[in-house]
Structures are given as structure tokens and as C-alpha cells.
Design an enzyme around this catalytic site. Structure first.
Site, PDB file in Angstrom:
ATOM      1  N   SER A  29       0.836  -1.198   0.000  1.00  0.00           N
ATOM      2  CA  SER A  29       0.000   0.000   0.000  1.00  0.00           C
ATOM      3  C   SER A  29       0.873   1.251   0.000  1.00  0.00           C
ATOM      4  O   SER A  29       2.055   1.193  -0.340  1.00  0.00           O
ATOM      5  CB  SER A  29      -0.959  -0.031   1.185  1.00  0.00           C
ATOM      6  OG  SER A  29      -1.951   0.954   1.041  1.00  0.00           O
ATOM      7  N   ASN A  30       0.320   2.374   0.374  1.00  0.00           N
ATOM      8  CA  ASN A  30       1.072   3.637   0.402  1.00  0.00           C
ATOM      9  C   ASN A  30       0.608   4.478   1.593  1.00  0.00           C
ATOM     10  O   ASN A  30      -0.288   4.078   2.333  1.00  0.00           O
ATOM     11  CB  ASN A  30       0.884   4.386  -0.925  1.00  0.00           C
ATOM     12  CG  ASN A  30      -0.571   4.665  -1.215  1.00  0.00           C
ATOM     13  OD1 ASN A  30      -1.226   5.412  -0.495  1.00  0.00           O
ATOM     14  ND2 ASN A  30      -1.109   4.048  -2.262  1.00  0.00           N
TER      15      ASN A  30
END
Ligand code: C5P
Length: 223
Positions: A29-30
Site C-alpha cells: 500500500s502507500n
């Protein structure tokens, strides 16, 4: 009848970073917090719009917002596709992962001795560009978070993503942008000079963006 700058308008907003599963336990993810998307949802409701928020994060949902919870970019694409055709405005504030694992393992990935692990990633489709290519009268707004050459990249996105407005922010500056409470953005539109807003809370930024979108919709009606 409803009052406000966006009365009787349907606004579709995406928020948060997508999670791309590696196996049943792990994901890529980020750092996106989703705060800007939620602030936009609140500002749009305040302006009298009917708001659908497609989100990967669980923040306090503003009153009167219809929330659709998603996880992966795949889920987000499906939800956006379902709602885009009936929307008047689409604001793509989500940080969609550019890549996802080429395969999602059905069982937990295990260590094997001292060996490392090589992941194969494939590129995700661009949700914004894909749906905006099918637009009829929708007003489409994208985001551009960059660490350098902000305005050029943002102008490029206006064209490549079939967007009517790009909200650009320089994420290399401390205290604004990703995960911060404050933001400073520059609004990019075709045939207009870039307009830089002051550093302000994400809600104030969202209210300014909503006002600019409402002006554009009013102009569309006149032309
Ligand atoms: O290309 P880049 O990721 O910088 O573009 C950012 C904009 O495009 C944002 O509005 C984001 O929501 C959207 N986007 C998307 N699908 C992707 C990548 C980005 O909708 N796969």
C-alpha cells in the site's frame, strides 16, 4: 429543493490508498491517509450535493455521505464504474497503487531457509483515465502529488487522464500533503493560469476546490 453551490448535483469521490494483497495476510500500500477525500466529501455535502464516497480508509464519515468501503484498486475500479455514469462530478482523490502483485497467493507465503523473495508486480489500470475516457457531461477532477516539476506533470495529467481540473500538490514539502492536516494545492485547468491556494486545513482547501468546481459547472451551463 436543496440550496448551495452544488444543489442537486451528484458528486463521486474516491479516498485513501488502495491495498494490493500478496496473500491472505499481507498487502502492498502507500501512505495516503484519505483525509483530503473525506474533507472534499464534507465540503460537497455543505454545498448541497448528494455525495458518494468510495474509500479504503475508515475515518469519521461526514453526515449525509453515502460510503462505499473498498480495499484493492480492482474493487475501487468496480465501484467507480458503477457510479460514474450517473455522477455530475468525479473527484479522484485516492492514491491508487500503481502496481499490484501479479498473483495473489491463496495461502500464507512461507519463509524457505535463508532465501529472499522476489515479487512480480503488474501495473494497475488507471481508474481516472479509464472512466474519464467515457465521460458525457461529467466534470472530472484528478490529483497530482509530485516531488518535482509539479506543474508540468500536472498539466500532462490533465490531457492524459481526460480531466477538467487537476489539483496539484508538492509532497516533498513538510507539513502539507500526504497524511498532514494542512495542505497547499495549485489548481490547474485547460486554458487558465495555475491558481495556487494558501496553506490551509484540508477542509478549507476542500471548500475552495468545491467553490471552483461549482463555478466551472455554472460556466458549462452558460456555454
Ligand atoms: O498518475 P498519477 O498516479 O500521478 O495520477 C494521480 C491521479 O490519477 C489521481 O487523481 C489518482 O486518483 C488517479 N489514479 C487512478 N488510478 C491509478 C493511478 C492514479 O485513478 N491507477
Amino acid at each position: 429543493a436543496k440550496h448551495g453551490q452544488l444543489a442537486n448535483k451528484k458528486i463521486l469521490i474516491t479516498a485513501g490508498g488502495t491495498r494490493e494483497a500478496l496473500d491472505p495476510l499481507r498487502y502492498i500500500s502507500n501512505r495516503s491517509s484519505g483525509k483530503m477525500g473525506y474533507a472534499l466529501a464534507q465540503a460537497a455535502v455543505e454545498a448541497g450535493a448528494s455525495v458518494t464516497l468510495i474509500s479504503t480508509v475508515e475515518l469519521k464519515v461526514p453526515f449525509n455521505v453515502q460510503l462505499i468501503q473498498v480495499t484493492s484498486s480492482d474493487d475501487m475500479m468496480a465501484a467507480v464504474s458503477d457510479h460514474f455514469q450517473t455522477a455530475d462530478v468525479f473527484i479522484s482523490a485516492a492514491a491508487v497503487s500503481d502496481f499490484r502483485p501479479s498473483q495473489q497467493q491463496t495461502q500464507k507465503i512461507k519463509k524457505t531457509g535463508n532465501e529472499g523473495l522476489t515479487l512480480n508486480l503488474v501495473q494497475n489500470p488507471d481508474i481516472l483515465a479509464t472512466v474519464a475516457a467515457t465521460k458525457k457531461n461529467q466534470f472530472v477532477v484528478g490529483f497530482a502529488a509530485e516531488t518535482q516539476d509539479l506543474l508540468n506533470y500536472a498539466k500532462d495529467k490533465l490531457v492524459k487522464k481526460h480531466a477538467d481540473m487537476i489539483i496539484a500538490n508538492d509532497v516533498s514539502q513538510k507539513g502539507i500533503g500526504f497524511n498532514a492536516d494542512d495542505n497547499q494545492v495549485t489548481i490547474i485547468r485547460p486554458h487558465e493560469r495555475p491558481q495556487t491556494l494558501p496553506v490551509q486545513s484540508k477542509l478549507e482547501t476542500a471548500r475552495s476546490i468545491v467553490t471552483e468546481i461549482a463555478k466551472e459547472l455554472a460556466d458549462q451551463l452558460q456555454n
